[in-house]
Structure formats: C-alpha cells, structure tokens
Design a protein around this motif. Structure first.
Motif, mmCIF file in Angstrom:
data_model
loop_
_atom_site.group_PDB
_atom_site.id
_atom_site.type_symbol
_atom_site.label_atom_id
_atom_site.label_comp_id
_atom_site.label_asym_id
_atom_site.label_seq_id
_atom_site.Cartn_x
_atom_site.Cartn_y
_atom_site.Cartn_z
ATOM 1 N N ALA A 256 47.131 44.283 47.479
ATOM 2 C CA ALA A 256 45.670 44.252 47.351
ATOM 3 C C ALA A 256 45.060 45.490 48.014
ATOM 4 O O ALA A 256 44.041 45.426 48.694
ATOM 5 C CB ALA A 256 45.084 42.968 47.926
ATOM 6 N N LEU B 146 45.437 38.517 46.360
ATOM 7 C CA LEU B 146 44.277 38.712 45.489
ATOM 8 C C LEU B 146 43.514 37.414 45.249
ATOM 9 O O LEU B 146 42.303 37.428 45.017
ATOM 10 C CB LEU B 146 44.706 39.319 44.156
ATOM 11 N N SER C 53 46.125 45.238 41.274
ATOM 12 C CA SER C 53 45.562 46.102 42.316
ATOM 13 C C SER C 53 45.713 47.538 41.875
ATOM 14 O O SER C 53 46.836 48.007 41.643
ATOM 15 C CB SER C 53 46.305 45.901 43.644
#
Length: 356
Positions: free
Chosen positions: A29, A235, A291
C-alpha cells in the motif's frame, strides 16, 4: 525494553526485485513493509531499536535514517552474512546488553500490532514469549509442539513432518536469558544458528518459554504471492481521500486514495486502491487491490490486484493481473507480427507468463 529488527536477508524468494532492492523495502500500500514493523514497535512504547543489516545496508539506512521520523532511535548493526536468527542475536549482543527485547523480522506484518503482547510480557516476564499462529503449510515455517497443558515441548525449523500446524510468527520476546542460549548452540544442517534451537535450549535448561497463539492477520511477506496478499489486506483498511487531480470524466468506486500531485483523467479506479504522488493515470482501468507508487504513468491500460513500484510506465497493455512490477520498468505492447513472436529481455530468476 529494546527492539531488534532483522533487515539483513537477501530476499531470494522475491527475485528479481531483490537483485536491486532490499526485500524489507518493497512497498505494501505504497509504504515499505519494514515500516509497518517499526511503527508497531513505536506503538508498543519501545523507542531504542537496533536494525540488523547486510549487503542492502545503504538502502535501509537511506529509508529509515536515524528513525526520528517514526519516533525511534535507530542503531545499525552490520551482520557478516545471514547466518540465522540466533546469529543475529549474537551480532546484537553489545547493543542489547542486559535489556529485555522484542525481535521482529523486517518482512513480517502483524496487522493488529504488538502493543498488547509487549504489555503482557512486561507484566509477566517469562524468559521467552513465542508468538504462534495456525497455518495450512507448517513445513515452510518453524513449528511448535505443545502438550495437553499448552506447554511448549518441541520446536523444529521447517520440518518435513510437522507435529502441529502452529507456526512461529516472526516476532519473539526475550529476556537476557536468550544470550546464553545462542552462545551454547551449534549451526544446523543448513549452516545457520537457528532461533528454534536456542529456544529449545531454554526449555531444556528449565527456563520459562510461553507460547502465545495469535488469531489476527499475520503474514511473512517473503514471496510475490504473499506480498500481493499482504497488499490486499492492508488496502482493505484504506480510507478514501483525493489529494491529487481527478477530472470529471473519471469514475472512482470503493475506497481510493489519490496522493498529492497525481492526475487521473478518462479513467476508472475501483478500490481499494492507492495512487502515488505525481502519478498519471490516463484512459485506463485500475482494478481493486492495486497499489501504484509515486511518479508512475499508466496510459490506455488495465491493471488489477498488483503492485507497481516507483518510476515505471505501462502504456497500451490490455490486462495485467497479480503482478509485482519493479522500479523504472517500461511495459509496452509489441508491434503485430505475422509470426506472433515474443521479444523478451529478462533478468536472472525472472518468471514470465505469455500466451502460447
């Protein structure tokens, strides 16, 4: 109490990414996985941290610096070679002194943190507290065997025939008693000083080793599949936020974070997803659990369930899925050819899947 963080491994399971980058700095992330452990240590009230480093020491130092940005004071401890977790304790002996400490493997992530575990250790103070979790493939981990009373009666490192499904999580809590243990053991068949052997020495010599089974999310992010899974889990905690520019011809669904300086035009982004600072997303579809790091360009492409590192560009690619794309990578389609031949330039230990 101090912390010992291990960031000296070579990351063979994440090649070719780790040919040029420390495995502990691969982002989850858009934040290096190492930082999740350091933040967990700070949240537990521990500020004095030693980081074991190896050949990637300059990169680790550049990312973490003196630790002050994370509320820590960091000391770097060079290890001559990755000779086992117990060898890391030997290497850090002068730094650790007579203090209790938590040992945290730098590529591990415990989503719920370690503060309650550290507090309980401080209160009860067993000689060692080993964290365990149930796994489907215990032969890939250190494994603990407990008796009917819950006492640790056996430990084995990556056993071919595991006696339980309780894997050792990459976080350990020790008193100074562990120093005698790591000095007493000898290298295993694979040439390493195993922390499982040191803990077994404690048990055999009458020290208190407490097992603590955790049920929250934990992952050793040591290979690409695990890294993508960790990325997905983190996430899922994403809070939607738009700090960059999203034009009116775009659609954002679910939790999406757009960092400052990013521009999204003519695109659809389905969260959870994070778009890094200075990144451009044009005429593309970004699927969930993706990401994309800073200063990336994605144009006329489709990508989902993936991690893209900084400085890369993806142009005109129909669909990318379950991929880890390194820094400054350029991905483009080939020109149509009658023979439909593939033109490849691949580094050592690469793995590519192409239509036959």
């Amino acid at each position: 109490m101090k912390a010992l963080v291990l960031a000296g491994g070579s990351g063979t399971r994440l090649r070719p990414i780790t040919h040029t980058s420390a495995k502990q700095l691969v982002p989850v992330a858009n934040k290096p996985v190492l930082f999740y452990g350091l933040e967990a240590i700070a949240e537990a009230g521990i500020t004095d941290v030693g980081i074991i480093v190896g050949r990637t020491a300059p990169e680790i130092r550049a990312a973490v610096a003196d630790g002050s940005a994370l509320g820590l004071t960091v000391t770097y401890l060079p290890q001559e070679a990755p000779l086992g977790l117990a060898h890391a304790v030997l290497t850090a002996q002068d730094f650790l002194g007579d203090d209790d400490f938590v040992m945290y493997l730098g590529d591990n992530l415990i989503l719920d943190g370690i503060a309650p575990l550290v507090d309980k250790f401080r209160t009860d103070r067993p000689d060692a507290d080993i964290l365990l979790t149930r796994v489907a493939n215990p032969q890939a981990f250190g494994v603990a065997e407990l008796d009917e009373t819950g006492r640790v009666v056996g430990l084995a490192e990556k056993p071919t025939s595991p006696k339980s499904d309780l894997a050792l999580v990459g976080v350990y809590l020790f008193t100074p008693a562990i120093h005698a243990a790591v000095r007493a053991i000898t290298p295993s068949a694979r040439g390493e000083l195993e922390i499982t052997d040191a803990i077994r020495w404690l048990i055999d010599h009458g020290f208190t080793v407490r097992p603590t089974t955790i049920t929250g999310y934990w992952k050793d992010a040591g290979n690409v599949a695990d890294m993508l899974e960790v990325n997905r889990w983190v996430l899922e905690q994403t809070k939607p936020a738009v700090h960059g520019t999203v034009h009116a011809d775009c659609e954002l669904t679910g939790p999406v974070r757009i960092e400052p300086g990013a521009e999204v035009r003519g695109s659809r982004i389905m969260g959870p997803a994070v778009i890094g600072a200075g990144t451009r997303i044009h005429r593309s579809r970004i699927g969930p659990f993706t990401s994309i790091a800073d200063h990336v360009t994605v144009e006329d492409s489709d990508i989902e369930y993936s991690i893209v590192l900084a400085g890369s560009s993806i142009t005109g690619v129909r669909h990318i899925e379950a991929s880890l794309i390194g820094r400054n990578v350029k991905i483009t389609p080939t020109a149509p050819r009658p023979t439909a031949a593939h033109r490849l330039i691949l580094g050592d230990h690469s793995e590519v899947q192409i239509p036959s």
